[in-house]
Design a protein around this motif. Structure first.
Motif, PDB file in Angstrom:
ATOM      1  N   PRO A 379      14.340 -19.082  11.815  1.00  0.00           N
ATOM      2  CA  PRO A 379      14.504 -17.981  10.856  1.00  0.00           C
ATOM      3  C   PRO A 379      13.279 -17.076  10.789  1.00  0.00           C
ATOM      4  N   LEU A 380      12.070 -17.671  10.893  1.00  0.00           N
ATOM      5  CA  LEU A 380      10.867 -16.843  10.824  1.00  0.00           C
ATOM      6  C   LEU A 380      10.818 -15.861  11.985  1.00  0.00           C
ATOM      7  N   LEU A 381      10.961 -16.381  13.211  1.00  0.00           N
ATOM      8  CA  LEU A 381      10.889 -15.506  14.369  1.00  0.00           C
ATOM      9  C   LEU A 381      12.038 -14.502  14.377  1.00  0.00           C
ATOM     10  N   LYS A 382      13.197 -14.944  13.898  1.00  0.00           N
ATOM     11  CA  LYS A 382      14.339 -14.025  13.838  1.00  0.00           C
ATOM     12  C   LYS A 382      14.063 -12.903  12.857  1.00  0.00           C
ATOM     13  N   SER A 383      13.443 -13.259  11.722  1.00  0.00           N
ATOM     14  CA  SER A 383      13.167 -12.237  10.725  1.00  0.00           C
ATOM     15  C   SER A 383      12.105 -11.263  11.221  1.00  0.00           C
ATOM     16  N   LEU A 384      11.156 -11.773  12.028  1.00  0.00           N
ATOM     17  CA  LEU A 384      10.097 -10.900  12.530  1.00  0.00           C
ATOM     18  C   LEU A 384      10.580  -9.987  13.653  1.00  0.00           C
ATOM     19  N   GLU A 385      11.729 -10.315  14.239  1.00  0.00           N
ATOM     20  CA  GLU A 385      12.294  -9.421  15.250  1.00  0.00           C
ATOM     21  C   GLU A 385      12.614  -8.061  14.654  1.00  0.00           C
ATOM     22  N   SER A 386      12.963  -8.051  13.387  1.00  0.00           N
ATOM     23  CA  SER A 386      13.277  -6.782  12.708  1.00  0.00           C
ATOM     24  C   SER A 386      12.291  -6.515  11.580  1.00  0.00           C
ATOM     25  N   SER A 387      11.089  -7.080  11.720  1.00  0.00           N
ATOM     26  CA  SER A 387      10.125  -6.990  10.621  1.00  0.00           C
ATOM     27  C   SER A 387       9.600  -5.582  10.446  1.00  0.00           C
ATOM     28  N   TRP A 388       9.158  -5.317   9.242  1.00  0.00           N
ATOM     29  CA  TRP A 388       8.479  -4.056   8.948  1.00  0.00           C
ATOM     30  C   TRP A 388       7.106  -4.398   8.407  1.00  0.00           C
ATOM     31  N   SER A 389       6.170  -3.476   8.523  1.00  0.00           N
ATOM     32  CA  SER A 389       4.808  -3.751   8.081  1.00  0.00           C
ATOM     33  C   SER A 389       4.414  -2.800   6.969  1.00  0.00           C
ATOM     34  N   LEU A 390       3.557  -3.321   6.106  1.00  0.00           N
ATOM     35  CA  LEU A 390       3.054  -2.552   4.966  1.00  0.00           C
ATOM     36  C   LEU A 390       1.537  -2.479   5.080  1.00  0.00           C
ATOM     37  N   LEU A 391       0.994  -1.295   4.904  1.00  0.00           N
ATOM     38  CA  LEU A 391      -0.453  -1.111   4.959  1.00  0.00           C
ATOM     39  C   LEU A 391      -0.876  -0.209   3.807  1.00  0.00           C
ATOM     40  N   ALA A 392      -1.423  -0.825   2.748  1.00  0.00           N
ATOM     41  CA  ALA A 392      -1.954  -0.066   1.618  1.00  0.00           C
ATOM     42  C   ALA A 392      -3.450   0.105   1.810  1.00  0.00           C
ATOM     43  N   GLN A 393      -3.927   1.342   1.781  1.00  0.00           N
ATOM     44  CA  GLN A 393      -5.349   1.626   1.978  1.00  0.00           C
ATOM     45  C   GLN A 393      -6.015   1.859   0.632  1.00  0.00           C
ATOM     46  N   GLY A 394      -7.240   1.354   0.476  1.00  0.00           N
ATOM     47  CA  GLY A 394      -7.972   1.576  -0.765  1.00  0.00           C
ATOM     48  C   GLY A 394      -9.000   0.497  -1.004  1.00  0.00           C
ATOM     49  N   ASP A 395      -9.410   0.351  -2.246  1.00  0.00           N
ATOM     50  CA  ASP A 395     -10.398  -0.641  -2.650  1.00  0.00           C
ATOM     51  C   ASP A 395      -9.660  -1.851  -3.215  1.00  0.00           C
ATOM     52  N   ALA A 396      -9.852  -3.019  -2.591  1.00  0.00           N
ATOM     53  CA  ALA A 396      -9.108  -4.213  -3.002  1.00  0.00           C
ATOM     54  C   ALA A 396      -9.871  -5.081  -3.985  1.00  0.00           C
ATOM     55  N   GLN A 452      -3.670  -6.604  -0.470  1.00  0.00           N
ATOM     56  CA  GLN A 452      -2.624  -5.592  -0.604  1.00  0.00           C
ATOM     57  C   GLN A 452      -2.043  -5.594  -2.025  1.00  0.00           C
ATOM     58  N   HIS A 453      -1.928  -6.795  -2.587  1.00  0.00           N
ATOM     59  CA  HIS A 453      -1.425  -6.929  -3.961  1.00  0.00           C
ATOM     60  C   HIS A 453      -2.337  -6.204  -4.940  1.00  0.00           C
ATOM     61  N   HIS A 454      -3.664  -6.386  -4.799  1.00  0.00           N
ATOM     62  CA  HIS A 454      -4.610  -5.723  -5.703  1.00  0.00           C
ATOM     63  C   HIS A 454      -4.529  -4.199  -5.570  1.00  0.00           C
ATOM     64  N   ILE A 455      -4.487  -3.711  -4.337  1.00  0.00           N
ATOM     65  CA  ILE A 455      -4.463  -2.262  -4.119  1.00  0.00           C
ATOM     66  C   ILE A 455      -3.213  -1.650  -4.742  1.00  0.00           C
ATOM     67  N   LEU A 456      -2.060  -2.278  -4.522  1.00  0.00           N
ATOM     68  CA  LEU A 456      -0.806  -1.740  -5.060  1.00  0.00           C
ATOM     69  C   LEU A 456      -0.733  -1.887  -6.578  1.00  0.00           C
ATOM     70  N   SER A 457      -1.400  -2.910  -7.121  1.00  0.00           N
ATOM     71  CA  SER A 457      -1.405  -3.079  -8.576  1.00  0.00           C
ATOM     72  C   SER A 457      -2.040  -1.880  -9.270  1.00  0.00           C
ATOM     73  N   SER A 458      -2.970  -1.202  -8.598  1.00  0.00           N
ATOM     74  CA  SER A 458      -3.612  -0.023  -9.204  1.00  0.00           C
ATOM     75  C   SER A 458      -2.624   1.121  -9.380  1.00  0.00           C
ATOM     76  N   LEU A 459      -1.460   1.029  -8.707  1.00  0.00           N
ATOM     77  CA  LEU A 459      -0.402   2.026  -8.855  1.00  0.00           C
ATOM     78  C   LEU A 459       0.707   1.532  -9.785  1.00  0.00           C
ATOM     79  N   ASP A 460       0.475   0.370 -10.424  1.00  0.00           N
ATOM     80  CA  ASP A 460       1.510  -0.272 -11.230  1.00  0.00           C
ATOM     81  C   ASP A 460       2.716  -0.652 -10.379  1.00  0.00           C
TER      82      ASP A 460
END
Length: 971
Positions: A379-396, A452-460
């Motif tokens: 399931p992991l490899l299958k899910s990564l076949e169609s995976s998407w990536s998230l990249l939040a830039q900022g101060d973590a 990434q969690h910290h950076i996105l938390s600054s946007l609520d």
């Protein structure tokens, strides 16, 4: 390589082989470049890739590499101490020089050695041959002696702090730097001397004065002729050292007419022996990217003048990404519906990790049964076949996190870049983005979920646990490698040498802008490059996930990643965001008290020294201790001086009781160092207090300690001493925050020893834990074969040190140092211990044997640590690897257990509806901020979570305490 028709088109590159190899060796961590057999390859990798960079940028038509050979040269006859102070090159580097030469041979590159002469003389001869033939001649060297070769045809490529910052040392550059011509540079060097080569210069005369005299008198001979006319101390110093300067000038002159047995036509390259190169690359275990990059560089010609940027594919990768322009929440929702993968919910992390949070015991479960299906893609490899990536830039950084942009790259190659300010101001867009996150986490890949969690938390915006975290996965795959950034991880795992280059060259890749005005986008080239860099990095997250996931699965570490490390990231993120409240007035009082005590100790030390010696200066301390006070020398450091570290000073203090002056000085010095250190710790805490909430938001590093333990930075809370009253006093400044009434301290007792008892299966040790009496006294009674009641405090402390020493991989010598006994006595104690606990010895010996055969050790939960040093020819490296192999399974299992306990404790507190919350994890201890009326229930829940995090052959023992501050909660 295509032959050139005119000499003016020819470029000869002459390389200082030893200089480049040394630079590569010391620039790259050896532990990150080691084959399965234990052979270090960092120098080979760095040498080949750095040389490839120069070839790609300078396009030489001819190439030769010069190496030194063992044994002295004619310069040693002239100056016997020549290079006499240089330390021998590390064996780990010397063993790589033949590999470098093998690789050069397979790549069709000529390398030259000549007994009795240095590589510099070979370089001088080759450069002269090139210059006389009218070739554009380049000398790649970090040795300043090469500057004397520079003329209108010869340029020295001199590396700066970063290798890519190659300085082109032309005649004008030499004059600008040294204020002399290249032909005069040897005169300047003769007066200055060269410390690295043990060539003494004129005392007090540096480059500036040497250049001044050269310009005034025309050169060294003119200076010597007028030496009597040069006044002052420098003139006197010159006259006293004239013969040395004359000798220096003969020594530093490069030979430029050696018979090397080669002609310039012999130095063309590009005829790669593909089979030979493949054999060398396989032996070195280099990745495909490195092979391709090196082969491309060594088998390429300069691009033709009419070649377009797209046609020059050297060191370039195309980006096949479509950047879609999104301006509203409605557009983002429609984009997600079209491009994001469907999530059936079966592979969500919360479904997988529920067993940890609820059952509390995963040791005996089938670790992979729910992830692997025989003959099918997991399931992991299958899910990564169609995976998407998230990249939040900022101060973590927790407590002060910010966001600048968010890049979402779908598995089908479509991407959006969302501006942080737009997300913050547009509620509809932010809601759509939150829905995108919530609906598709089962296929999401990120690099550093907690950050990434910290950076996105600054946007609520809330980021739940994603499908895959490449930072955590990389840590599990190579625990001794610490990636400072996504670029660093890409370099290490994907063999991408320089991400900044990839970002720059990606502008030539295939980009399509949809739903936007392409002409407007083209107007802002800087914005275009920035967007391309963001997309490239988001693409690297996907590449890393697809590279690391199969390794994680093959090693059966998926559960370690998904059930331990990723849930721990969530818990740590919450702890970091919450922070720990402190009493700043109490901290200020401590700082001032420590500062006053440090000053008092300093004054006493100065009084006994007889002068205001700098107590931080090893050189000044050596004079006071060994010359003025006549104390016995401590051991020597690598530089040849005598050590004045804390252990050496403590040892001298204990042995100086009959020397009142020295004893008092050493006592004051040690007290000054200790109180000054405490003052600095307190000041760091004060500097870290967030002015908005009065709390300290430390960052818990999850991917630094190779054993799996957590570390703490900004500030480091794990360095607060807990072994003396003054250090423990600092803990009293940590207090319950507003709305909370007390702190709970809950920590494991002897967790490493309990793990050692479980893993070894030693019945005697297991019985010792089940005895219900003082554990260390009971063990000592078995070791010394005496009644428990008759065991002395020394016997107890000696056996306690032995028990922990075994768990930490402490050597016999280290144990002797710790107990202040002879190594022979320590060895006797160890034999007595092993005679009592035979299975412990068998277990520890099996760890090293397993590590030798497999190359790694494992914890209870499959956390691996690799030890290529076990195959090293260097005894110190080998011994360190053996100690690590003994230490890793026990320390790593302790780390795993604490992480499981943290996750379960947080889950249980929340499930019970309590407001009490975990705020710190230090060593084997959890610190919990207790809400009113919850003391009893919270204590019971946390204690139970820790005691039942795992089932061992012996019970886990947890001590708890409540108090108005952290110190009062101690137990």
């Amino acid at each position: 390589m295509t032959s050139q028709t005119t000499q003016d088109d020819n470029t000869l590159l002459v390389v200082d082989g030893h200089s480049l190899a040394f630079r590569a060796f010391f620039a790259l961590p050896a532990e990150s470049f080691t084959t399965a057999s234990g052979q270090n390859t960092n120098a080979v990798w760095g040498f080949s890739t750095m040389l490839a960079q120069v070839i790609e940028s300078e396009h030489p038509t001819h190439l030769a590499v010069a190496f030194d050979v063992k044994g002295g040269t004619f310069r040693n006859d002239m100056l016997p101490q020549y290079k006499g102070t240089r330390e021998a090159a590390p064996e780990e580097l010397l063993s790589q020089l033949p590999l470098i030469q093998d690789l050069l041979r397979s790549l069709g590159v000529t390398y030259i050695e000549k007994p009795g002469y240095e590589g510099d003389d070979i370089i001088g001869t080759l450069a002269t041959m090139g210059g006389q033939a009218g070739y554009r001649t380049l000398v790649l060297s970090g040795d300043r002696d090469a500057f004397q070769l520079v003329d209108d045809h010869i340029t020295v490529l001199y590396p700066g702090h970063h290798f890519k910052e190659l300085k082109h040392m032309t005649p004008d550059a030499i004059v600008e730097k040294y204020h002399v011509t290249p032909s005069q540079y040897p005169d300047l060097a003769a007066m200055r001397g060269e410390t690295a080569d043990n060539i003494p210069g004129v005392p007090g005369v540096g480059d500036g004065y040497a250049a001044k005299w050269i310009n005034q008198f025309g050169g060294l001979e003119g200076i010597i002729e007028h030496a009597k006319d040069i006044g002052g101390k420098k003139g006197e110093s010159l006259r006293e050292n004239i013969e040395q300067v004359r000798l220096n000038r003969r020594v530093n002159a490069l030979v430029r007419d050696l018979d090397l047995g080669v002609q310039l036509d012999d130095l063309t390259f590009g005829e790669v022996n593909a089979e030979g190169a493949e054999t060398v690359f396989s032996k070195l275990e280099f990745g495909e990217r490195t092979r391709n990059r090196v082969l491309k560089a060594f088998n390429c010609t300069a691009p033709t003048a009419d070649a377009s940027p797209q046609e020059d594919k050297t060191a370039r990768e195309e980006l096949d990404i479509v950047l879609d322009v999104i301006e509203s929440g409605e557009q983002l929702s429609a984009w997600a519906l079209e491009h994001m993968p469907e999530d059936d919910g079966k592979n969500r992390p919360d479904a997988v990790s529920a067993s940890v949070r609820d059952s509390g015991d995963t040791k005996t479960d089938d670790a992979e049964s729910e992830h692997k299906v025989s003959g099918q893609t997991s399931p992991l490899l299958k899910s990564l076949e169609s995976s998407w990536s998230l990249l939040a830039q900022g101060d973590a950084r927790p407590g002060r996190s910010t966001c600048t942009s968010v890049t979402v790259l779908a598995g089908d190659g479509h991407a959006v870049i969302l501006d942080a300010q737009h997300l913050k101001s547009a509620q509809e867009l932010r809601t759509a983005f939150q829905n995108l996150l919530d609906g598709h986490l089962g296929h999401a890949s990120v690099h550093g979920y907690k950050e990434q969690h910290h950076i996105l938390s600054s946007l609520d915006v809330t980021l739940g646990e994603p499908c895959f975290d490449t930072k955590l996965a990389g840590y599990l795959v190579h625990p001794d490698f610490h990636a400072d950034s996504l670029a660093h991880a890409a370099q290490h795992f994907l063999d991408i040498a320089d991400l900044s280059d990839a970002q720059q060259t990606s502008s030539q890749g295939a980009f399509v802008f949809e739903d936007g005005d392409d002409s407007n986008a083209a107007e802002d080239q800087a914005q275009r490059l920035h967007e391309q860099a963001l997309l490239r990095q988001a693409g690297l997250v996907n590449e890393l996930s697809r590279f690391l996931a199969p390794i994680i699965e093959e090693r059966e570490q998926l559960r370690l990643l998904r059930d331990i490390e990723m849930p721990v990231s969530t818990t740590l993120g919450n702890m970091e965001s919450t922070g720990a409240a402190v009493n700043t007035e109490r901290l200020v009082g401590m700082r001032d008290a420590f500062a006053a005590e440090a000053r008092q100790a300093q004054e006493l030390a100065w009084d006994k020294a007889g002068n205001r010696v700098n107590l931080q200066s090893p050189k000044q301390l050596q004079k006071v201790l060994f010359e003025d006070m006549g104390l016995k020398h401590s051991r020597k450091t690598k530089s040849g001086s005598y050590t004045t570290n804390a252990a050496a000073l403590q040892n001298m203090y204990l042995k100086s009781a009959d020397n009142e002056r020295a004893n008092t000085f050493l006592g004051a010095l040690l007290r000054h160092r200790e109180t000054n250190k405490l003052k600095q710790i307190v000041q760091t805490l004060l500097d870290s207090v967030n002015p908005q909430d009065g709390r300290i938001h430390t960052t818990f590093e999850q991917t630094v300690a190779a054993t799996g333990r957590l570390s703490s930075v900004d500030p480091n809370l794990q360095n607060i001493p807990n072994r003396n009253a003054q250090g423990r006093e600092i803990r009293s400044a940590f207090v319950p925050g507003e709305g909370y009434v007390s702190l709970l301290s809950s920590d494991y007792s002897q967790v490493e020893l309990r793990i050692m008892a479980d893993l070894s299966g030693d019945d005697a040790l297991i019985d010792a834990f089940r005895s219900g009496t003082d554990f260390h006294k009971y063990v000592a009674s078995l070791v010394y074969q005496e009644d428990v009641a008759d065991i002395t405090s020394d016997q107890r402390s000696h056996v306690k040190a032995m028990s922990y020493g075994l768990a930490y991989g402490l050597s016999t010598y280290g144990l002797a140092q710790q107990l202040h006994i002879s190594p022979a006595a320590a060895d006797v104690l160890k034999e007595q211990y092993f005679a009592t606990f035979g299975k412990v010895r068998e277990y520890l010996e099996s760890l090293v044997q397993t590590a030798r055969s497999k190359g790694y050790t494992e914890t209870i939960y499959g956390r691996r640590r690799y030890f290529p040093g076990l195959a090293s020819s260097n005894r110190q490296v080998r011994d360190a690897a053996e100690r690590g192999a003994l230490n890793a399974p026990i320390q790593g299992s302790a780390a795993d257990i604490m992480k499981l306990a943290m996750v379960k404790a947080e889950h249980d507190l929340s499930a019970a509806g309590l407001q009490s919350r975990i705020i710190l994890q230090i060593h084997d201890e959890l610190v919990v901020e207790i809400a009113p009326g919850e003391q009893e229930q919270a204590t019971a829940l946390v204690k139970d979570a820790m005691e039942h995090a795992v089932s061992l052959a012996v019970p886990l023992d947890v001590s708890t305490g409540l108090g108005d501050d952290w110190q009062l909660a101690a137990h």
